[in-house]
Design a protein around this motif. Structure first.
Motif, PDB file in Angstrom:
ATOM      1  N   GLU A  51       1.767-139.681  41.407  1.00 37.20           N
ATOM      2  CA  GLU A  51       0.871-140.308  42.381  1.00 37.20           C
ATOM      3  C   GLU A  51      -0.574-140.353  41.917  1.00 37.20           C
ATOM      4  N   ASN A  52      -1.002-139.422  41.081  1.00 40.00           N
ATOM      5  CA  ASN A  52      -2.368-139.425  40.551  1.00 40.00           C
ATOM      6  C   ASN A  52      -2.513-140.306  39.316  1.00 40.00           C
ATOM      7  N   CYS A  53      -1.426-140.567  38.622  1.00 38.85           N
ATOM      8  CA  CYS A  53      -1.467-141.268  37.329  1.00 38.85           C
ATOM      9  C   CYS A  53      -0.504-142.462  37.297  1.00 38.85           C
ATOM     10  N   PRO A  54      -0.636-143.416  38.215  1.00 38.19           N
ATOM     11  CA  PRO A  54       0.316-144.534  38.248  1.00 38.19           C
ATOM     12  C   PRO A  54       0.277-145.385  36.977  1.00 38.19           C
ATOM     13  N   ILE A  97      -4.817-135.995  44.900  1.00 33.88           N
ATOM     14  CA  ILE A  97      -4.227-136.040  46.233  1.00 33.88           C
ATOM     15  C   ILE A  97      -3.520-134.718  46.548  1.00 33.88           C
ATOM     16  N   PRO A  98      -3.324-134.400  47.818  1.00 34.07           N
ATOM     17  CA  PRO A  98      -2.627-133.174  48.183  1.00 34.07           C
ATOM     18  C   PRO A  98      -1.234-133.116  47.555  1.00 34.07           C
ATOM     19  N   GLY A  99      -0.834-131.920  47.144  1.00 33.16           N
ATOM     20  CA  GLY A  99       0.476-131.732  46.539  1.00 33.16           C
ATOM     21  C   GLY A  99       0.567-130.378  45.871  1.00 33.16           C
ATOM     22  N   CYS A 100       1.591-130.207  45.034  1.00 30.91           N
ATOM     23  CA  CYS A 100       1.792-128.969  44.282  1.00 30.91           C
ATOM     24  C   CYS A 100       1.341-129.188  42.848  1.00 30.91           C
TER      25      CYS A 100
END
Length: 130
Positions: A51-54, A97-100
């Motif tokens: 999601e951060n590196c599309p 973005i929020p995540g692990c």
């Protein structure tokens, strides 16, 4: 955000998601993105990319999942509000973005993918050598 300056994140309107998938399992199939350190399972990266590196196109080119992620990482932190989390800022993931996320990876993103980051005006910071 259209200043053309290098940045270590993508603007929210270009990310396509407001939070990252949470790993569906915490076993040996976990992998961490070599650019942003997001942690998901191999299948999750293959199905929906990072999601951060599309721009790394992991969901389109499945070889990119192997090349741009690693199963070798140390620790996991879950971040719900990266901009307000001192731990996220300290780990330099406060603009993701929020995540692990993993605390650390020791491998570098291969040079061809570092060039893709540069072509997209996205900063890549290699891991510190210890």
């Amino acid at each position: 955000m259209g200043s053309g300056k290098r940045s270590d994140y993508l603007p929210e309107d270009e990310r396509g998601a407001s939070f990252a998938q949470i790993p569906t399992s915490f076993g040996h199939e976990l992998r961490a993105c070599l650019r942003c350190r997001l942690v998901k399972t191999y299948d999750q990266f293959r199905e929906s990319g990072c999601e951060n590196c599309p721009f790394l196109d992991m969901e389109k080119e499945h070889d990119n999942v192997v090349n741009c992620t690693t199963p070798n990482f140390n620790g996991i932190i879950s971040v719900m509000d990266p901009a307000r989390s001192w731990a996220a800022r300290w780990l330099r993931i406060g603009k993701f973005i929020p995540g692990c996320y993993t605390l650390a990876v020791s491998e570098e993103l291969p040079e061809e993918y570092q060039n893709i980051c540069a072509d997209n005006n996205v900063l890549y910071v290699p891991p510190k050598r210890t």
